[in-house]
Design a protein around this motif. Structure first.
Motif, PDB file in Angstrom:
ATOM      1  N   VAL A 224       8.036  -4.450   0.480  1.00 16.83           N
ATOM      2  CA  VAL A 224       6.669  -3.976   0.663  1.00 16.83           C
ATOM      3  C   VAL A 224       6.227  -3.319  -0.642  1.00 16.83           C
ATOM      4  O   VAL A 224       7.049  -2.976  -1.500  1.00 16.83           O
ATOM      5  CB  VAL A 224       6.545  -2.974   1.828  1.00 16.83           C
ATOM      6  CG1 VAL A 224       6.961  -3.619   3.137  1.00 16.83           C
ATOM      7  CG2 VAL A 224       7.379  -1.730   1.566  1.00 16.83           C
ATOM      8  N   ASP A 225       4.928  -3.135  -0.785  1.00 17.41           N
ATOM      9  CA  ASP A 225       4.416  -2.458  -1.974  1.00 17.41           C
ATOM     10  C   ASP A 225       4.953  -1.032  -2.044  1.00 17.41           C
ATOM     11  O   ASP A 225       5.172  -0.380  -1.014  1.00 17.41           O
ATOM     12  CB  ASP A 225       2.891  -2.440  -1.958  1.00 17.41           C
ATOM     13  CG  ASP A 225       2.307  -3.835  -2.132  1.00 17.41           C
ATOM     14  OD1 ASP A 225       3.023  -4.704  -2.676  1.00 17.41           O
ATOM     15  OD2 ASP A 225       1.156  -4.054  -1.711  1.00 17.41           O
ATOM     16  N   VAL A 228       3.270   1.745  -0.017  1.00 16.18           N
ATOM     17  CA  VAL A 228       3.542   1.582   1.417  1.00 16.18           C
ATOM     18  C   VAL A 228       4.953   2.060   1.733  1.00 16.18           C
ATOM     19  O   VAL A 228       5.198   2.722   2.750  1.00 16.18           O
ATOM     20  CB  VAL A 228       3.349   0.110   1.833  1.00 16.18           C
ATOM     21  CG1 VAL A 228       3.748  -0.089   3.297  1.00 16.18           C
ATOM     22  CG2 VAL A 228       1.905  -0.313   1.620  1.00 16.18           C
ATOM     23  N   GLY A 266       2.233  -6.872  12.049  1.00 13.38           N
ATOM     24  CA  GLY A 266       2.599  -6.065  10.895  1.00 13.38           C
ATOM     25  C   GLY A 266       4.025  -5.587  10.977  1.00 13.38           C
ATOM     26  O   GLY A 266       4.950  -6.376  11.161  1.00 13.38           O
ATOM     27  N   LEU A 298      -2.768   4.025   6.462  1.00 18.95           N
ATOM     28  CA  LEU A 298      -2.381   2.620   6.390  1.00 18.95           C
ATOM     29  C   LEU A 298      -3.039   1.786   7.487  1.00 18.95           C
ATOM     30  O   LEU A 298      -2.729   0.604   7.632  1.00 18.95           O
ATOM     31  CB  LEU A 298      -0.853   2.486   6.491  1.00 18.95           C
ATOM     32  CG  LEU A 298      -0.041   3.097   5.342  1.00 18.95           C
ATOM     33  CD1 LEU A 298       1.449   2.981   5.621  1.00 18.95           C
ATOM     34  CD2 LEU A 298      -0.386   2.428   4.015  1.00 18.95           C
ATOM     35  N   LEU A 317       2.164  -0.317  12.027  1.00 16.95           N
ATOM     36  CA  LEU A 317       1.443  -0.414  10.760  1.00 16.95           C
ATOM     37  C   LEU A 317       0.995  -1.856  10.535  1.00 16.95           C
ATOM     38  O   LEU A 317       1.839  -2.752  10.462  1.00 16.95           O
ATOM     39  CB  LEU A 317       2.330   0.048   9.599  1.00 16.95           C
ATOM     40  CG  LEU A 317       2.906   1.465   9.710  1.00 16.95           C
ATOM     41  CD1 LEU A 317       3.895   1.721   8.597  1.00 16.95           C
ATOM     42  CD2 LEU A 317       1.790   2.496   9.697  1.00 16.95           C
ATOM     43  N   ILE A 319       0.574  -3.990   8.269  1.00 17.97           N
ATOM     44  CA  ILE A 319       0.816  -4.426   6.892  1.00 17.97           C
ATOM     45  C   ILE A 319       1.695  -5.666   6.922  1.00 17.97           C
ATOM     46  O   ILE A 319       2.504  -5.850   7.833  1.00 17.97           O
ATOM     47  CB  ILE A 319       1.492  -3.315   6.063  1.00 17.97           C
ATOM     48  CG1 ILE A 319       2.810  -2.903   6.721  1.00 17.97           C
ATOM     49  CG2 ILE A 319       0.567  -2.119   5.909  1.00 17.97           C
ATOM     50  CD1 ILE A 319       3.602  -1.905   5.922  1.00 17.97           C
ATOM     51  N   LYS A 320       1.530  -6.510   5.951  1.00 16.42           N
ATOM     52  CA  LYS A 320       2.319  -7.730   5.847  1.00 16.42           C
ATOM     53  C   LYS A 320       3.362  -7.555   4.749  1.00 16.42           C
ATOM     54  O   LYS A 320       3.005  -7.296   3.597  1.00 16.42           O
ATOM     55  CB  LYS A 320       1.427  -8.930   5.524  1.00 16.42           C
ATOM     56  CG  LYS A 320       0.440  -9.258   6.633  1.00 16.42           C
ATOM     57  CD  LYS A 320       1.159  -9.673   7.896  1.00 16.42           C
ATOM     58  CE  LYS A 320       0.163 -10.037   8.999  1.00 16.42           C
ATOM     59  NZ  LYS A 320       0.846 -10.384  10.258  1.00 16.42           N
TER      60      LYS A 320
END
Length: 333
Positions: A224-225, A228, A266, A298, A317, A319-320
């Motif tokens: 992940v980034d 994040v 996510g 987020l 979350l 997020i991908k």
């Protein structure tokens, strides 16, 4: 295909002598093929791949040599000279066009190679600078954590000591993310499963004292980034700290489990314990509010999860992950 071209252009070239020998061989091979199989199009066209190949693998001088050699043999220029016959207008036009196109191919490929080499050198320098920056940032954060830890040890007020210890834990979360970022080889991305395992082990050593409390991490490795990853680490830190603080009073032992898994929408992060649970009348503290703030930042949500014994919190979350690496791995701390 792009990676192949970059690899070829950035690769060290063979000796020029080898390039000239290969060039002569390719031109003779094309002449032989044209003798056996007369081309349907103009005779110069089969020589363009020779110019392209030699320019890429051996450089501009060999590419220009291939152009002149192909122009000389490609349409019987030597025969014209030998028989002292002037070329026709269309023959002269095709000869000039071939020389111009071949020379342009050699020059453009040389310029492209130079640009690729400069870009790769700049990328390597940037990577080194980012690695050094991450290393120094991590060292600075660990120094701050050490100073705060010393201040906490000298505090007689338990509330002040607790606040400083919480600050130490949060600084260590960010420092660990910097270390994972430096070692990942993917600047800007952190492998969050190993990051959580390291955090879980560190929190267990920091918080449990002599209590028989185990921290278990069950996580699906994924990238992940970095921002994040820091948020996920801070959320896990606050939830685990709350579990140690409230779930196991009077020296009780138990297990705190951190779970990270990818979902269709996510990523889901759960922290569960088998302690005494949470009283319904308990008000949200600073740690809980921080978890809600990080999750909302987020775009996620925080939910309590029902358990027969203990307490659980799940943070969803949206997020991908940049990439999922392996199957889930469980570790104990």
């Amino acid at each position: 295909m792009e990676n192949l071209i970059v690899a070829v252009l950035s690769k060290k070239r063979p000796p020029a002598v080898a390039g000239y020998i290969v060039c002569c061989g390719l031109v003779l091979a094309v002449l032989g093929l044209e003798h056996l199989f007369p081309p349907a199009l103009h005779r110069y066209l089969p020589f363009l791949p020779v110019v392209f190949f030699t320019s890429i693998f051996f450089g501009r001088p060999v590419g220009l040599f291939a152009t002149l050699l192909s122009a000389t043999f490609g349409d019987g220029v030597i025969g014209l000279v030998f028989h002292r016959r002037s070329p026709a207008a269309d023959e002269l036009l095709f000869l000039v066009l071939f020389v111009v196109v071949g020379a342009a191919i050699a020059v453009v490929i040389e310029a492209l190679r130079s640009a690729v080499c400069k870009l790769l050198a700049a990328e390597a320098e940037t990577s080194l600078l980012l690695d050094e920056l991450a290393h120094r940032t991590r060292n600075d954060l660990m120094m701050i954590a050490s100073v705060l830890g010393l201040q906490a040890m000298r505090q007689s007020d338990p509330h002040a000591r607790e606040a400083l210890e919480s600050a130490v834990a949060r600084v260590r979360v960010i420092a660990e993310a910097q270390e994972r970022l430096r070692k990942s080889g993917k600047h800007g991305e952190v492998e969050v499963a190993s990051y959580l395992r390291a955090l879980g082990h560190g929190l267990a050593e920091l918080l449990r004292d002599v209590r028989p409390i185990r921290v278990r991490v069950l996580a699906t490795p994924m990238y992940v980034d970095a921002p994040v990853a820091v948020s996920i680490g801070l959320i896990a830190n606050e939830l685990v700290t709350n579990a140690f603080k409230y779930a196991f009073p009077d020296g009780q032992g138990g297990t705190v489990q951190i779970t990270l898994e990818s979902t269709g929408d996510g990523v889901a992060l759960s922290v569960e314990d088998d302690g005494i649970g949470v009283a319904p009348s308990k008000k949200d503290g600073l740690g809980t509010r921080l978890v809600q703030l990080l999750a909302s930042h987020l775009g996620g949500t925080v939910h309590g999860t029902p358990r027969e014994r203990g307490h659980g919190v799940k943070v969803l979350l949206p997020i991908k992950p940049a990439a999922t690496v392996l199957a889930a791995v469980a570790t104990d701390g």
